[in-house]
Design a protein around this motif. Structure first.
Motif, PDB file in Angstrom:
ATOM      1  N   TRP A  52       0.846  -1.196   0.000  1.00 29.60           N
ATOM      2  CA  TRP A  52       0.000   0.000   0.000  1.00 29.60           C
ATOM      3  C   TRP A  52       0.883   1.249   0.000  1.00 29.60           C
ATOM      4  O   TRP A  52       1.784   1.380   0.832  1.00 29.60           O
ATOM      5  CB  TRP A  52      -0.914   0.012   1.221  1.00 29.60           C
ATOM      6  N   TYR A  57      -3.910   4.703   0.443  1.00 24.62           N
ATOM      7  CA  TYR A  57      -4.499   5.254   1.659  1.00 24.62           C
ATOM      8  C   TYR A  57      -5.367   6.473   1.358  1.00 24.62           C
ATOM      9  O   TYR A  57      -6.412   6.672   1.991  1.00 24.62           O
ATOM     10  CB  TYR A  57      -3.397   5.602   2.660  1.00 24.62           C
ATOM     11  N   ALA A 108       2.235   0.111  10.970  1.00 24.68           N
ATOM     12  CA  ALA A 108       3.038   0.307   9.766  1.00 24.68           C
ATOM     13  C   ALA A 108       4.502  -0.047  10.000  1.00 24.68           C
ATOM     14  O   ALA A 108       5.199  -0.491   9.083  1.00 24.68           O
ATOM     15  CB  ALA A 108       2.923   1.755   9.298  1.00 24.68           C
ATOM     16  N   ALA A 218      -3.050  -0.108   8.126  1.00 22.44           N
ATOM     17  CA  ALA A 218      -1.687   0.431   8.151  1.00 22.44           C
ATOM     18  C   ALA A 218      -0.629  -0.662   8.085  1.00 22.44           C
ATOM     19  O   ALA A 218       0.500  -0.409   7.658  1.00 22.44           O
ATOM     20  CB  ALA A 218      -1.490   1.275   9.405  1.00 22.44           C
ATOM     21  N   SER A 221       1.288  -1.025   4.800  1.00 21.33           N
ATOM     22  CA  SER A 221       2.044   0.101   4.266  1.00 21.33           C
ATOM     23  C   SER A 221       3.403  -0.343   3.743  1.00 21.33           C
ATOM     24  O   SER A 221       4.136  -1.084   4.406  1.00 21.33           O
ATOM     25  CB  SER A 221       2.225   1.163   5.351  1.00 21.33           C
ATOM     26  N   TYR A 227       1.758   6.131   4.883  1.00 20.99           N
ATOM     27  CA  TYR A 227       0.322   6.293   5.113  1.00 20.99           C
ATOM     28  C   TYR A 227      -0.028   7.638   5.755  1.00 20.99           C
ATOM     29  O   TYR A 227      -1.188   8.066   5.729  1.00 20.99           O
ATOM     30  CB  TYR A 227      -0.170   5.178   6.045  1.00 20.99           C
TER      31      TYR A 227
END
Length: 510
Positions: A52, A57, A108, A218, A221, A227
């Motif tokens: 991600w 996000y 994260a 998260a 991430s 994020y």
């Protein structure tokens, strides 16, 4: 007799196979015999799934922002003006965005979801309460969003079939909702002030749903900080703008009709009643279809995934996230979400009531990570459910210090919660309930910090002398993925079943 014996043996074999099929594949972190403390959904997210970026996000919170329409328009529904409602939405969404950034940091950095994070704060057994509370919240929100999606689908059918759909006779004579209409209220200065507090508390509690759930997003991430900016920016700017449309639309309809029509599907239905031309029907159909899509996507990310993550921790040997999705879908029908949408007051009461439980749960986790353990999480210890756990066993599996802070915080507003669920309480208790999240959140943070300062738990002692996030930095340097690997013989922080080596340099029983 031979036939009976064969049938009996066949039945036993089938039952054994069925039992084995229900079991979840063991986690690489599951090295302790006996109780199962992990499965693949509870393990840290592997590197190949940490994909991600800021764009993911940003789009995620833009999708979630459509839900702000209802939260904003419901503020009008309790008698506050549109200017006040807009100010409330910008303030509360900014606070919500900041809280998401803070609670997302450990997820994260160490790539673990809410259930695993809760073990680091509340203890191996103490985390069960927090996970159960969040699972209940996720199930309720899933039900309400499912009802919203069904309401938009109803609008699509109205746009296509008109009265042929709406005039279908009700043979079961049922009634799905209590259609209350609220007139605009004239209030004193004191009443207005408390109503503003009430609306702010309820609105931030609405955001608490994805504050607590955000760690499950998260963890994917790509970088520890990727994020942060989109999360805060979209929550602070876009989400309130979505609420502004709801506020202005509801306010305009109130001036025109004298009614407070605050639910988006009711607004679409009203438009169709006023103008049933082909152009209007097509436009409303497309709008309702778009809203169905955003509702489904938000429901999946904000409610299905958190619920699946939670129940996979409660029964890790038999429940995966995917199986949890099926469970919550069945539960949604038992919740009767149409009653929550009965009126704007009911909706705000629902949002505000659970805020007293969510506020301190999150603030204590933030305090633990940033101040108490200074960003150091011992990944191997998350999966050790006995007294050999050097970090998160606390007191027989419970972090007593965390629950002292939690109980103190919730206790301040519990009388108000009782009022919101129907009991009569003194006026002072009602006002305490209005404070809700805004009282319990900082109280949990402050009380927990000072309790651990004068009565430190074992993990607070273990991190003394460590720099901020030193464990994560050393693990990154060791294998490049933020935790140990099986290839280097550490097994993500484990050497053998009977020896535990924590990478900060703390070595416990051999």
């Amino acid at each position: 007799m031979m036939i009976k014996s064969r049938v009996k043996n066949w039945g036993s074999e089938w039952a054994q196979q069925f039992k084995e099929d229900l079991q979840v594949q063991k986690s690489s972190h599951e090295v302790i015999e006996g109780r199962i403390w992990s499965n693949q959904d509870l393990d840290p997210t592997p590197p190949e799934k940490r994909n991600w970026t800021w764009m993911n996000y940003g789009l995620y919170f833009i999708g979630c922002g459509f839900n702000s329409w209802t939260g904003g328009s419901s503020v009008i529904g309790v008698g506050l003006g549109w200017k006040t409602a807009i100010a409330i939405m910008f303030v509360t969404q900014a606070i919500s965005g900041l809280c998401c950034v803070l609670i997302g940091k450990p997820a994260a950095r160490y790539h673990i979801g809410f259930p695993a994070m809760s073990r680091t704060v509340y203890g191996m057994y103490g985390s069960y309460y927090q996970v159960i509370v969040r699972a209940i919240l996720a199930a309720v929100w899933y039900a309400t969003q499912m009802y919203a999606g069904a309401s938009y689908l109803e609008i699509c059918f109205k746009a296509i079939f008109g009265h042929h759909f709406t005039d279908i006779p009700n043979q079961s004579k049922g009634k799905l909702a209590l259609e209350d209409s609220l007139d605009s209220k004239k209030m004193s200065t004191s009443q207005t002030a408390w109503m503003v507090i009430y609306a702010m508390t309820s609105t931030i509690s609405n955001g608490a749903a994805y504050i607590e759930s955000f760690s499950d997003m998260a963890r994917w991430s790509k970088t520890p900080h990727g994020y942060m900016l989109p999360t805060f920016a979209v929550q602070t700017v876009f989400n309130p703008l979505s609420a502004v449309f709801g506020i202005l639309g509801t306010s305009a309809l109130q001036v025109k009709t004298g009614q407070i029509i605050w639910k988006p599907w009711d607004i679409m239905s009203y438009i169709l009643e006023q103008d049933f031309s082909s152009g209007t029907r097509f436009g409303i159909f497309l709008l309702a279809l778009l809203w169905i899509g955003t509702t489904v996507c938000q429901n999946f990310s904000s409610n299905l995934i958190p619920f699946g993550s939670d129940v996979s921790m409660l029964w890790p040997r038999h429940i995966t996230m995917t199986r949890g999705f099926i469970v919550v879908h069945l539960l949604a029908w038992c919740i009767c979400p149409w009653k929550i949408y009965a009126s704007a007051t009911t909706f705000l009461d629902f949002m505000g009531a659970y805020g007293i439980f969510m506020g301190p749960a999150v603030s204590i986790m933030i305090c633990e990570y940033f101040l108490v353990c200074r960003g150091n999480i011992f990944i191997p210890s998350i999966y050790i459910g006995n007294s050999s756990n050097p970090n998160y066993w606390y007191t027989r599996g419970w972090n007593i210090q965390a629950y002292v802070a939690y109980i103190v915080s919730v206790g301040l507003c519990f009388v108000g919660f009782v009022n919101r669920v129907g009991a009569d309480v003194p006026d002072a208790g009602v006002k305490l309930g209005y404070l809700g999240w805004f009282l319990t959140f900082p109280t949990g943070f402050i009380v927990y910090y000072f309790v651990t300062l004068v009565w430190p738990h074992q993990n607070a002692k273990n991190v003394k002398g460590l720099r901020f996030e030193q464990n994560a930095i050393e693990a990154d340097a060791l294998d490049g993925v933020g935790m140990g690997s099986e290839e280097d013989g550490s097994g993500g922080g484990f050497n053998t079943k009977d020896q535990i080596v924590v990478k900060s340099g703390i070595q416990v029983e051999e």
